[in-house]
Design a protein around this motif. Structure first.
Motif, PDB file in Angstrom:
ATOM      1  N   GLU A  48      25.594  13.643  -4.470  1.00 42.31           N
ATOM      2  CA  GLU A  48      24.986  13.350  -3.016  1.00 42.31           C
ATOM      3  C   GLU A  48      23.442  13.898  -4.151  1.00 42.31           C
ATOM      4  O   GLU A  48      22.745  14.339  -4.637  1.00 42.31           O
ATOM      5  N   LEU A  49      21.868  12.889  -2.671  1.00 38.26           N
ATOM      6  CA  LEU A  49      20.719  12.656  -4.089  1.00 38.26           C
ATOM      7  C   LEU A  49      19.912  13.778  -3.208  1.00 38.26           C
ATOM      8  O   LEU A  49      19.880  14.303  -1.906  1.00 38.26           O
ATOM      9  N   GLN A  50      19.762  15.338  -3.744  1.00 37.04           N
ATOM     10  CA  GLN A  50      18.847  16.097  -3.677  1.00 37.04           C
ATOM     11  C   GLN A  50      17.472  16.127  -3.220  1.00 37.04           C
ATOM     12  O   GLN A  50      16.983  14.718  -4.159  1.00 37.04           O
ATOM     13  N   GLU A  51      17.506  15.990  -1.638  1.00 41.05           N
ATOM     14  CA  GLU A  51      15.393  16.193  -1.588  1.00 41.05           C
ATOM     15  C   GLU A  51      14.384  16.957  -2.115  1.00 41.05           C
ATOM     16  O   GLU A  51      15.658  18.556  -2.179  1.00 41.05           O
ATOM     17  N   GLY A  52      13.567  17.055  -2.333  1.00 45.23           N
ATOM     18  CA  GLY A  52      12.705  18.108  -2.806  1.00 45.23           C
ATOM     19  C   GLY A  52      10.900  17.549  -2.182  1.00 45.23           C
ATOM     20  O   GLY A  52      11.048  16.239  -1.803  1.00 45.23           O
ATOM     21  N   PRO A  53      10.150  18.557  -1.917  1.00 43.13           N
ATOM     22  CA  PRO A  53       8.895  17.981  -2.321  1.00 43.13           C
ATOM     23  C   PRO A  53       8.314  17.057  -3.141  1.00 43.13           C
ATOM     24  O   PRO A  53       8.550  17.364  -3.931  1.00 43.13           O
ATOM     25  N   ILE A  54       7.335  15.991  -2.870  1.00 43.89           N
ATOM     26  CA  ILE A  54       7.013  14.851  -3.799  1.00 43.89           C
ATOM     27  C   ILE A  54       5.664  15.671  -4.036  1.00 43.89           C
ATOM     28  O   ILE A  54       4.581  15.623  -2.935  1.00 43.89           O
ATOM     29  N   THR A  55       5.138  15.569  -5.031  1.00 39.11           N
ATOM     30  CA  THR A  55       4.085  16.018  -5.411  1.00 39.11           C
ATOM     31  C   THR A  55       3.036  15.132  -5.826  1.00 39.11           C
ATOM     32  O   THR A  55       2.106  14.881  -6.241  1.00 39.11           O
ATOM     33  N   GLU A  56       3.969  13.750  -6.427  1.00 35.83           N
ATOM     34  CA  GLU A  56       3.213  12.929  -6.611  1.00 35.83           C
ATOM     35  C   GLU A  56       3.550  11.115  -6.619  1.00 35.83           C
ATOM     36  O   GLU A  56       5.046  11.178  -6.881  1.00 35.83           O
ATOM     37  N   LYS A  57       2.631  10.389  -6.230  1.00 32.93           N
ATOM     38  CA  LYS A  57       2.791   8.627  -5.844  1.00 32.93           C
ATOM     39  C   LYS A  57       2.367   8.135  -6.283  1.00 32.93           C
ATOM     40  O   LYS A  57       1.574   8.187  -5.962  1.00 32.93           O
ATOM     41  N   SER A  58       2.713   6.750  -6.063  1.00 33.45           N
ATOM     42  CA  SER A  58       1.822   5.917  -6.973  1.00 33.45           C
ATOM     43  C   SER A  58       2.987   4.420  -6.622  1.00 33.45           C
ATOM     44  O   SER A  58       3.733   4.186  -7.274  1.00 33.45           O
ATOM     45  N   ILE A  59       1.492   3.092  -7.014  1.00 30.31           N
ATOM     46  CA  ILE A  59       2.903   1.954  -7.180  1.00 30.31           C
ATOM     47  C   ILE A  59       1.820   1.707  -8.256  1.00 30.31           C
ATOM     48  O   ILE A  59       0.934   0.936  -8.473  1.00 30.31           O
ATOM     49  N   SER A  67       1.219  -1.014  -0.116  1.00 33.18           N
ATOM     50  CA  SER A  67       0.087   0.225   0.394  1.00 33.18           C
ATOM     51  C   SER A  67       0.988   1.432   0.384  1.00 33.18           C
ATOM     52  O   SER A  67       2.016   1.408   0.520  1.00 33.18           O
ATOM     53  N   ILE A  68       0.532   2.312  -0.653  1.00 31.06           N
ATOM     54  CA  ILE A  68       0.887   3.450  -0.986  1.00 31.06           C
ATOM     55  C   ILE A  68       1.256   4.312   0.319  1.00 31.06           C
ATOM     56  O   ILE A  68       2.692   4.911   0.799  1.00 31.06           O
ATOM     57  N   ASP A  69      -0.049   3.971   1.099  1.00 32.20           N
ATOM     58  CA  ASP A  69       0.106   4.294   2.845  1.00 32.20           C
ATOM     59  C   ASP A  69       1.088   4.133   3.782  1.00 32.20           C
ATOM     60  O   ASP A  69       1.727   4.610   4.785  1.00 32.20           O
ATOM     61  N   ALA A  70       1.683   2.892   3.154  1.00 32.21           N
ATOM     62  CA  ALA A  70       3.207   2.652   4.501  1.00 32.21           C
ATOM     63  C   ALA A  70       3.465   3.698   3.760  1.00 32.21           C
ATOM     64  O   ALA A  70       5.455   2.738   4.476  1.00 32.21           O
ATOM     65  N   TRP A  71       4.145   4.076   2.964  1.00 31.46           N
ATOM     66  CA  TRP A  71       5.438   4.952   2.687  1.00 31.46           C
ATOM     67  C   TRP A  71       5.032   6.102   2.573  1.00 31.46           C
ATOM     68  O   TRP A  71       4.583   6.360   1.029  1.00 31.46           O
ATOM     69  N   SER A  72       6.270   6.827   3.503  1.00 25.54           N
ATOM     70  CA  SER A  72       5.955   8.052   4.331  1.00 25.54           C
ATOM     71  C   SER A  72       6.616   8.943   3.581  1.00 25.54           C
ATOM     72  O   SER A  72       7.615   8.026   2.877  1.00 25.54           O
ATOM     73  N   ASP A  73       6.786   9.923   2.914  1.00 26.26           N
ATOM     74  CA  ASP A  73       8.037  10.716   2.412  1.00 26.26           C
ATOM     75  C   ASP A  73       9.230  10.916   2.975  1.00 26.26           C
ATOM     76  O   ASP A  73      10.147   9.846   2.287  1.00 26.26           O
ATOM     77  N   ALA A  74       9.273  10.385   4.542  1.00 25.65           N
ATOM     78  CA  ALA A  74      10.342  10.700   4.503  1.00 25.65           C
ATOM     79  C   ALA A  74      10.798   9.155   4.046  1.00 25.65           C
ATOM     80  O   ALA A  74      12.378   8.315   3.814  1.00 25.65           O
ATOM     81  N   ARG A  75      10.304   7.999   4.842  1.00 26.26           N
ATOM     82  CA  ARG A  75      10.647   6.673   4.416  1.00 26.26           C
ATOM     83  C   ARG A  75      10.793   6.555   2.918  1.00 26.26           C
ATOM     84  O   ARG A  75      11.813   5.738   3.201  1.00 26.26           O
ATOM     85  N   ILE A  76      10.588   6.697   1.801  1.00 33.23           N
ATOM     86  CA  ILE A  76      10.453   7.012   0.633  1.00 33.23           C
ATOM     87  C   ILE A  76      12.379   7.279  -0.035  1.00 33.23           C
ATOM     88  O   ILE A  76      13.347   7.078  -0.526  1.00 33.23           O
ATOM     89  N   TRP A  77      12.188   8.754   1.246  1.00 34.24           N
ATOM     90  CA  TRP A  77      13.454   9.434   0.655  1.00 34.24           C
ATOM     91  C   TRP A  77      14.664   8.286   1.482  1.00 34.24           C
ATOM     92  O   TRP A  77      16.156   8.612   1.166  1.00 34.24           O
ATOM     93  N   ASP A  78      13.959   8.036   2.661  1.00 34.90           N
ATOM     94  CA  ASP A  78      15.434   7.269   3.230  1.00 34.90           C
ATOM     95  C   ASP A  78      15.666   5.772   1.948  1.00 34.90           C
ATOM     96  O   ASP A  78      17.173   5.872   2.082  1.00 34.90           O
TER      97      ASP A  78
END
Length: 394
Positions: free
Chosen positions: A254-265, A231-242
């Motif tokens: 270095e991987l630059q991070e920024g605001p996530i505007t769309e996410k899906s599985i 489920s996409i709900d199990a993946w917070s933005d912080a978990r995705i970037w980690d």
């Protein structure tokens, strides 16, 4: 209401819209029927890598103005494993490139040009039904604003995707389906941050696959391997970037991070039909085949189909039906090569967490590392990858 046209195209995705331009520029009348709204068509977020051949087709048709302005040309890709990154230079190896340009941007360009030309496109066409495809004058019946329309045509083209009606109307005895589901999916994000790489990164990591792509100089597109049923709900933005930092990380970068505007599985699967034609109906794009996204072949396969089919339809009007007779065989011959490449890339770069035995799982992972070491250490292997990734001939 009775109507007539030359070619009835079902589906206003990139395949249907591009075929309309090929026909329209040759003076062939066509009508495009689309079950969704215009806004929905423009909002679909899909693939974003164009092969050299796809770019060439758009240029030949004069449909590449915004592509030349905003597309990002890439000379290769990076393959990463064991925290080491290796560049595969397509330009140096085979003299070809790829271009990053979002499918939704391409659809917007194609649709804007259709609207400028006054092409006949019917959005929100309901109950679309091709009939009489075995005869000389098929029809497409559909409903618009409560009124039933009967559209007589010379040919029907099903560019209506995997869930469309056209493939379902091929007689059951004439169609065999070849399909495979993969035990993993992609969690994809769009992030408002400039890309941290000049070329796409494909990374094998013990935790799973990771990828860094982009949509523009301001927007990054990134992926991590997940289970197909997660489920996409199990993946917070912080978990995705980690996860991205872990899987894509190398020393000195270095991987630059920024605001996530769309996410899906997105689950991953392969799908091919045994025939792309039935009577006077022809299939194109996802209606006839689907590939896992690892090799960036879905959109390009659709463009290849309509390039072949468009030429065949024009040749038929000039009195030569050879192209139409051979379309299915030619399209499928190319598609099976594409399927092999996509499967190869997918198997090489994804961790098989589904393997229950830890020793067997570790063996498989180490063999994938060995495979990547061979590919990145052999000019012949890299040239083969470059040739297929940059695109087989149409």
């Amino acid at each position: 209401m009775h109507q007539t046209t030359g070619v009835a195209i079902i589906g206003a995705g990139p395949a249907g819209l591009l075929l309309g331009h090929i026909l329209g520029q040759a003076g062939v009348p066509f009508t495009i029927l689309e079950r969704s709204s215009r806004e929905h068509v423009l909002g679909r977020i899909r693939a974003g890598v164009l092969e050299q051949g796809s770019v060439d087709i758009l240029a030949e048709l004069g449909l590449d103005a915004r592509l030349r302005e905003r597309g990002l040309t890439h000379h290769g890709i990076y393959l990463q494993f064991e925290r080491q990154r290796h560049h595969v230079d397509f330009q140096e190896l085979v003299g070809r490139t790829v271009t990053v340009y979002g499918q939704q941007a391409l659809v917007a360009d194609l649709l804007a040009e259709h609207e400028r030309l006054g092409s006949r496109i019917v959005f929100e066409a309901e109950d679309v039904e091709p009939v009489g495809i075995a005869g000389k004058r098929p029809e497409v019946i559909y409903t618009k604003d409560g009124e039933v329309h009967e559209l007589a045509c010379d040919f029907v083209v099903g560019a209506d995707g995997y869930h469309g009606i056209c493939r379902q109307r091929v007689p059951a005895g004439d169609l065999q389906v070849f399909e495979r589901s993969y035990p993993f999916g992609w969690l994809g994000i769009l992030a408002d941050v400039p890309p941290s790489t000049d070329d796409l990164i494909y990374a094998l990591h013990a935790d799973g696959f990771g990828m860094h792509s982009m949509r523009s100089l301001e927007v990054s597109r990134l992926y991590v391997q997940v289970g197909p049923d997660e489920s996409i709900d199990a993946w917070s933005d912080a978990r995705i970037w980690d996860a991205l930092q872990t899987r894509l990380g190398v020393d000195g970068w270095e991987l630059q991070e920024g605001p996530i505007t769309e996410k899906s599985i997105t689950p991953m699967r392969s799908f091919v039909v045994s025939t792309m034609s039935s009577g006077r109906m022809f299939l194109a794009g996802d209606a006839g085949h689907i590939v896992p996204p690892t090799g960036a072949k879905g959109l390009n396969s659709a463009i290849a189909d309509v390039a072949m089919l468009g030429r065949a339809l024009l040749d038929h009007r000039a009195g030569d039906s050879t192209g139409l007779d051979r379309y299915s065989d030619r399209a499928l011959a190319r598609q099976w090569k594409v399927q092999h490449f996509s499967q190869w890339m997918t198997e090489m770069l994804h961790v098989h967490h589904e393997v229950p035995d830890a020793s067997a799982r570790a063996f498989r992972y180490r063999s994938q590392v060995g495979q990547l070491e061979y590919v990145t250490g052999s000019e012949h292997a890299m040239r083969s990858l470059a040739e297929q990734y940059a695109g087989l001939p149409f």
